[in-house]
Write a protein that holds these residues in place. Sequence first.
Motif, PDB file in Angstrom:
ATOM      1  N   GLU A 138       0.829  -1.212   0.000  1.00 12.36           N
ATOM      2  CA  GLU A 138       0.000   0.000   0.000  1.00 12.36           C
ATOM      3  C   GLU A 138       0.865   1.265   0.000  1.00 12.36           C
ATOM      4  O   GLU A 138       0.477   2.291  -0.560  1.00 12.36           O
ATOM      5  CB  GLU A 138      -0.928   0.014   1.221  1.00 12.36           C
ATOM      6  CG  GLU A 138      -1.980  -1.080   1.241  1.00 12.36           C
ATOM      7  CD  GLU A 138      -1.409  -2.423   1.718  1.00 12.36           C
ATOM      8  OE1 GLU A 138      -0.238  -2.446   2.185  1.00 12.36           O
ATOM      9  OE2 GLU A 138      -2.114  -3.435   1.610  1.00 12.36           O
ATOM     10  N   ALA A 139       2.029   1.155   0.627  1.00 14.70           N
ATOM     11  CA  ALA A 139       2.928   2.310   0.678  1.00 14.70           C
ATOM     12  C   ALA A 139       3.456   2.643  -0.706  1.00 14.70           C
ATOM     13  O   ALA A 139       3.585   3.820  -1.068  1.00 14.70           O
ATOM     14  CB  ALA A 139       4.088   2.033   1.637  1.00 14.70           C
ATOM     15  N   LEU A 140       3.750   1.616  -1.496  1.00 22.03           N
ATOM     16  CA  LEU A 140       4.242   1.851  -2.852  1.00 22.03           C
ATOM     17  C   LEU A 140       3.158   2.507  -3.706  1.00 22.03           C
ATOM     18  O   LEU A 140       3.436   3.402  -4.516  1.00 22.03           O
ATOM     19  CB  LEU A 140       4.698   0.533  -3.482  1.00 22.03           C
ATOM     20  CG  LEU A 140       5.445   0.649  -4.821  1.00 22.03           C
ATOM     21  CD1 LEU A 140       6.702   1.486  -4.656  1.00 22.03           C
ATOM     22  CD2 LEU A 140       5.799  -0.734  -5.367  1.00 22.03           C
ATOM     23  N   VAL A 153       0.705   7.530  -6.173  1.00 19.93           N
ATOM     24  CA  VAL A 153      -0.309   8.590  -6.243  1.00 19.93           C
ATOM     25  C   VAL A 153       0.317   9.949  -5.940  1.00 19.93           C
ATOM     26  O   VAL A 153       0.018  10.950  -6.601  1.00 19.93           O
ATOM     27  CB  VAL A 153      -1.469   8.293  -5.273  1.00 19.93           C
ATOM     28  CG1 VAL A 153      -2.456   9.460  -5.253  1.00 19.93           C
ATOM     29  CG2 VAL A 153      -2.197   7.014  -5.667  1.00 19.93           C
ATOM     30  N   ALA A 154       1.206  10.001  -4.941  1.00 20.43           N
ATOM     31  CA  ALA A 154       1.867  11.265  -4.590  1.00 20.43           C
ATOM     32  C   ALA A 154       2.705  11.780  -5.751  1.00 20.43           C
ATOM     33  O   ALA A 154       2.706  12.984  -6.049  1.00 20.43           O
ATOM     34  CB  ALA A 154       2.737  11.069  -3.349  1.00 20.43           C
ATOM     35  N   LEU A 196      -8.609   7.899  -5.900  1.00 16.42           N
ATOM     36  CA  LEU A 196      -7.693   6.761  -6.024  1.00 16.42           C
ATOM     37  C   LEU A 196      -7.393   6.024  -4.721  1.00 16.42           C
ATOM     38  O   LEU A 196      -7.165   4.807  -4.749  1.00 16.42           O
ATOM     39  CB  LEU A 196      -6.375   7.222  -6.647  1.00 16.42           C
ATOM     40  CG  LEU A 196      -6.434   7.684  -8.109  1.00 16.42           C
ATOM     41  CD1 LEU A 196      -5.035   8.003  -8.619  1.00 16.42           C
ATOM     42  CD2 LEU A 196      -7.086   6.620  -8.986  1.00 16.42           C
ATOM     43  N   PHE A 197      -7.362   6.702  -3.597  1.00 15.61           N
ATOM     44  CA  PHE A 197      -6.999   6.008  -2.361  1.00 15.61           C
ATOM     45  C   PHE A 197      -7.932   4.842  -2.039  1.00 15.61           C
ATOM     46  O   PHE A 197      -7.464   3.736  -1.738  1.00 15.61           O
ATOM     47  CB  PHE A 197      -6.962   7.000  -1.185  1.00 15.61           C
ATOM     48  CG  PHE A 197      -5.717   7.856  -1.143  1.00 15.61           C
ATOM     49  CD1 PHE A 197      -4.714   7.729  -2.092  1.00 15.61           C
ATOM     50  CD2 PHE A 197      -5.539   8.798  -0.140  1.00 15.61           C
ATOM     51  CE1 PHE A 197      -3.565   8.512  -2.062  1.00 15.61           C
ATOM     52  CE2 PHE A 197      -4.402   9.585  -0.078  1.00 15.61           C
ATOM     53  CZ  PHE A 197      -3.420   9.444  -1.046  1.00 15.61           C
ATOM     54  N   PRO A 198      -9.264   5.016  -2.100  1.00 18.38           N
ATOM     55  CA  PRO A 198     -10.143   3.869  -1.829  1.00 18.38           C
ATOM     56  C   PRO A 198     -10.013   2.769  -2.899  1.00 18.38           C
ATOM     57  O   PRO A 198     -10.016   1.571  -2.577  1.00 18.38           O
ATOM     58  CB  PRO A 198     -11.551   4.481  -1.839  1.00 18.38           C
ATOM     59  CG  PRO A 198     -11.340   5.934  -1.592  1.00 18.38           C
ATOM     60  CD  PRO A 198     -10.034   6.263  -2.259  1.00 18.38           C
ATOM     61  N   LEU A 199      -9.889   3.167  -4.176  1.00 21.12           N
ATOM     62  CA  LEU A 199      -9.808   2.179  -5.260  1.00 21.12           C
ATOM     63  C   LEU A 199      -8.548   1.323  -5.161  1.00 21.12           C
ATOM     64  O   LEU A 199      -8.571   0.124  -5.477  1.00 21.12           O
ATOM     65  CB  LEU A 199      -9.826   2.887  -6.621  1.00 21.12           C
ATOM     66  CG  LEU A 199     -11.155   3.500  -7.064  1.00 21.12           C
ATOM     67  CD1 LEU A 199     -10.970   4.246  -8.381  1.00 21.12           C
ATOM     68  CD2 LEU A 199     -12.226   2.411  -7.229  1.00 21.12           C
ATOM     69  N   LEU A 200      -7.454   1.921  -4.683  1.00 25.91           N
ATOM     70  CA  LEU A 200      -6.180   1.207  -4.609  1.00 25.91           C
ATOM     71  C   LEU A 200      -5.927   0.600  -3.232  1.00 25.91           C
ATOM     72  O   LEU A 200      -4.867   0.016  -2.995  1.00 25.91           O
ATOM     73  CB  LEU A 200      -5.025   2.159  -4.965  1.00 25.91           C
ATOM     74  CG  LEU A 200      -5.071   2.775  -6.374  1.00 25.91           C
ATOM     75  CD1 LEU A 200      -3.909   3.733  -6.578  1.00 25.91           C
ATOM     76  CD2 LEU A 200      -5.056   1.689  -7.437  1.00 25.91           C
ATOM     77  N   THR A 243     -11.904   7.893   5.729  1.00 27.32           N
ATOM     78  CA  THR A 243     -10.646   8.448   6.251  1.00 27.32           C
ATOM     79  C   THR A 243     -10.058   9.478   5.295  1.00 27.32           C
ATOM     80  O   THR A 243      -9.532  10.512   5.706  1.00 27.32           O
ATOM     81  CB  THR A 243      -9.622   7.324   6.488  1.00 27.32           C
ATOM     82  OG1 THR A 243     -10.190   6.348   7.368  1.00 27.32           O
ATOM     83  CG2 THR A 243      -8.342   7.865   7.093  1.00 27.32           C
ATOM     84  N   THR A 244     -10.154   9.185   3.997  1.00 30.48           N
ATOM     85  CA  THR A 244      -9.599  10.106   2.987  1.00 30.48           C
ATOM     86  C   THR A 244     -10.321  11.445   3.004  1.00 30.48           C
ATOM     87  O   THR A 244      -9.692  12.509   3.047  1.00 30.48           O
ATOM     88  CB  THR A 244      -9.698   9.495   1.583  1.00 30.48           C
ATOM     89  OG1 THR A 244      -9.023   8.243   1.561  1.00 30.48           O
ATOM     90  CG2 THR A 244      -9.079  10.415   0.544  1.00 30.48           C
TER      91      THR A 244
END
Length: 491
Positions: free
Chosen positions: A31-33, A38-39, A63-67, A74-75
């Motif tokens: 998830e970090a990668l 995204v960043a 993108l955060f929820p999809l990935l 939270t996002t």
Amino acid sequence: MNKSKRIGFWSGIMVLLILMICPVPEGMQPEALKALGVALLMAIWWVSECIPIYATAFVPIALFPLLGILDASTTTENYGHNYVLMLLGGFFLAKSIELSGLHKRVALYIISKLGTSRRRIILSFMIATAFLSLWIANVAVVLLMLPIALAIVDKEEENKERNPKFGLALMLAIAYAASVGGTGSLIGTPPNMVFAGVFAKTFPDLPEIDFLEWMKLGTPIVIILLPIIWIYIIKYFKISGNFAGSKEVINEEIIAIGKLSKMEKRVFIVFLFTAIGWIFRRDIDLDGFIIPGWSSLLGIADYVHDSTVAIISAVLLFAIPSGNKVASKKPTMLLDWKSASKVPWGVVMIVGGGYAIADSFNHTGLATFLGSKLSFISNYPVIIILVIVILLMIFITEINSNTATANIFLPVLAAMAVAGQINPLLLMIPATFACSFSFMLPSGTGTNAVIFGSNRVTIAEMAKCGLGLNFLCVILLTMLMYMYVLPVLSL
């Protein structure tokens, strides 16, 4: 979309896709990668402006929820963070001040009191601009000062003994004073709010940097740097001599705005209420003598925030009559929704997007991973760390929005500090100030862009003057951080 923007758009997407399919480095979570991808996508899109920079701020929500990086709840919480709402409330207050004309009256008063020599005219504009930028978005202040300055420049061009560089010097002085002045308060410029939110989210166990704490750091720096920048400008452009025509312009402007209106008086009262509410929210320690804050006296210190004051003030602005007649062009309340809808909502969302990036760094462990790889910085002397951070942030901001630069780098600097076991403020505070000290190009700050849009300044002229000022500010900021800010923070 032109060619460079298309390249930026697809480059961002390709970077994200490559990172999603490449092997995960040892010690990093999958998830970090993805969060890093995204960043980087957002950084490329912000720099290339392939889509509006405000729209890029919404990428985490998509993108955060999809990935699987962060869930939707939270996002999206980041876009309604305390500091986001504080900034929004500040924008509402600024819009009401603008509608009443109070800001113009303050600016003209300051300018009228400092004399009519060319050097003093430039200084008076800088002081007025910097002061207003403490409380109002610095871009809005430049837009206010620009027509007054242009009228004076036009008068100068009628003068037989005119200085051909006076107009250029005045334009740049306004832009630079707005950028520097905005650093003096938490709401003065968006990078300050980005810092406050990222710091609060990343280090919830550390004391917050509230409105008063920031003013203790920022206002003295503004007071010190403003005259130095003024001296630099008048020496660089060789400004001298008297200029009588400016007094006529200022007097005409003062006569035009008339007497202090009911709306101005009421807006000023709300402004005072807001400033006092921010400054005296928490207890103030004066070398052992404690002045209790109003939140402590009411027993609600753990419940309220600076955003509480900002939103209460916003509600008052919508609820208090302005004293204007119904047929008047000005609103019948201190602030109406039609006017409020014109505040820079996009900037507010950029700040929220920055908080979402920081949140993803923390939740996925990316901050810890990046910090461990960059922890070597703690081996350098503090003075070298300051020079490196300030130099990089100033020149990176030349090609990128200062708000976007803060969004991208402050979470990384926070991670570096944790891994290097040094106080995060040592990296984050200098970086935040440096984001507002880019003077070479229109792309760096909104204030530069507005002045460039006046068609009185070319990119070449701005770059030549700004380059020397950038290096001067690297030296001055480093010294001020080392000798004043870091001792105040006990670092």
